[in-house]
Design a protein around this motif. Structure first.
Motif, mmCIF file in Angstrom:
data_model
loop_
_atom_site.group_PDB
_atom_site.id
_atom_site.type_symbol
_atom_site.label_atom_id
_atom_site.label_comp_id
_atom_site.label_asym_id
_atom_site.label_seq_id
_atom_site.Cartn_x
_atom_site.Cartn_y
_atom_site.Cartn_z
ATOM 1 N N UNK A 59 6.749 14.244 3.393
ATOM 2 C CA UNK A 59 6.767 14.547 1.959
ATOM 3 C C UNK A 59 5.399 14.989 1.458
ATOM 4 N N UNK A 60 4.340 14.576 2.163
ATOM 5 C CA UNK A 60 2.985 14.968 1.779
ATOM 6 C C UNK A 60 2.540 16.265 2.444
ATOM 7 N N UNK A 80 8.600 7.059 -3.072
ATOM 8 C CA UNK A 80 7.865 8.240 -2.630
ATOM 9 C C UNK A 80 7.149 8.894 -3.809
ATOM 10 N N UNK A 81 5.944 9.333 -3.575
ATOM 11 C CA UNK A 81 5.219 10.117 -4.576
ATOM 12 C C UNK A 81 5.566 11.584 -4.389
ATOM 13 N N UNK A 128 0.833 -1.209 0.000
ATOM 14 C CA UNK A 128 0.000 0.000 0.000
ATOM 15 C C UNK A 128 0.867 1.259 0.000
ATOM 16 N N UNK A 129 1.954 1.236 0.800
ATOM 17 C CA UNK A 129 2.813 2.406 0.920
ATOM 18 C C UNK A 129 4.123 2.267 0.144
ATOM 19 N N UNK A 130 4.268 1.165 -0.603
ATOM 20 C CA UNK A 130 5.469 0.941 -1.418
ATOM 21 C C UNK A 130 6.745 0.967 -0.584
ATOM 22 N N UNK A 131 6.738 0.165 0.490
ATOM 23 C CA UNK A 131 7.917 0.044 1.350
ATOM 24 C C UNK A 131 8.250 -1.434 1.531
ATOM 25 N N UNK A 160 8.341 11.064 -8.700
ATOM 26 C CA UNK A 160 8.545 9.958 -7.776
ATOM 27 C C UNK A 160 10.027 9.808 -7.472
ATOM 28 N N UNK A 161 10.314 9.275 -6.286
ATOM 29 C CA UNK A 161 11.694 9.115 -5.833
ATOM 30 C C UNK A 161 11.846 7.786 -5.113
#
Length: 233
Positions: free
Chosen positions: A215-216, A69-70, A45-48, A176-177
């Motif tokens: 970041x958000x 990261x978005x 879900x959080x791409x981790x 994205x990063x």
């Protein structure tokens, strides 16, 4: 009244005890002697993704984490360079203080960690060195190394011998990063392996979640001021 208080404290500590026991079981497992990365957390879900590895001859594991990261790479660089913001995303941070700006690519800071229950809190002095992104090197490199003798001991904290890791920050398209980090800790003093491995397994994932929240944050995401250190050439 005392019995009721003790019972309440015991119930409150059960989740931590259960997690610690599960982590201890993992250390005792048959994979303890395998010098290879094992996926310990896959948060789609959080791409981790978080990994652990049992180094040969050592009871304490190394860690690795990958997070997508978005956010543009400039946002992630701003978070990495803002020591004051570390209290908002560093796992178990009780105190953070910039000690010295050595150059526009290097700084030294002080950090106090909230240690697992039953063990003394730890403090550590860390030197961060930045390798800027260039046209020939399309990523930012960050190296963090502990300096245990930089300051006198500060009881009741136990000085950590190592909290050493490297970070690679790469742009993925425009917005994205990808952040990849790998390293290990040595808590110093006397600490059971399960407590160290529990913190080392949980900390990197928690750090990535904290950075994602920052970041958000519009105040950081939309900031226009100069970066505190040189991340790009």
């Amino acid at each position: 009244m005392l019995k009721k208080l003790c019972a309440t404290l015991l119930i409150a500590s059960l989740p931590s005890i259960a997690l610690a026991e599960r982590d201890l079981d993992d250390v005792r497992s048959d994979t303890i002697d395998k010098n290879e990365w094992r996926l310990s957390k896959n948060d789609k879900r959080h791409n981790i993704k978080a990994y652990v590895k049992n180094e040969e001859g050592k009871a304490i594991r190394s860690f690795r984490v990958e997070a997508l990261f978005d956010a543009p790479i400039e946002v992630i660089a701003r978070i990495q360079g803002d020591v004051d913001s570390y209290m908002r995303w560093q796992f178990g941070a009780l105190e953070v203080k910039l000690l010295k700006k050595v150059s526009d690519r290097e700084f030294i800071y002080y950090l106090v960690h909230d240690a697992p229950i039953g063990t003394p809190d730890r403090d550590v002095i860390l030197r961060t060195t930045i390798e800027p992104m260039t046209a020939k090197k399309p990523y930012i490199g960050v190296k963090v190394v502990a300096l245990p003798d930089y300051l006198p001991d500060r009881p009741p904290y136990v000085r950590m011998e190592a909290e050493n890791y490297s970070v690679k920050i790469s742009p993925v398209g425009k917005d994205q990063t990808l952040l990849e980090a790998e390293g290990f800790i040595d808590p110093g003093g006397v600490a059971p392996s399960w407590a160290v491995n529990f913190a080392q397994g949980k900390g990197p994932y928690s750090n990535m979640m904290g950075m994602k929240r920052l970041a958000a944050d519009p105040k950081i995401r939309d900031a226009k001021g100069p970066l505190p250190f040189t991340f790009f050439e």
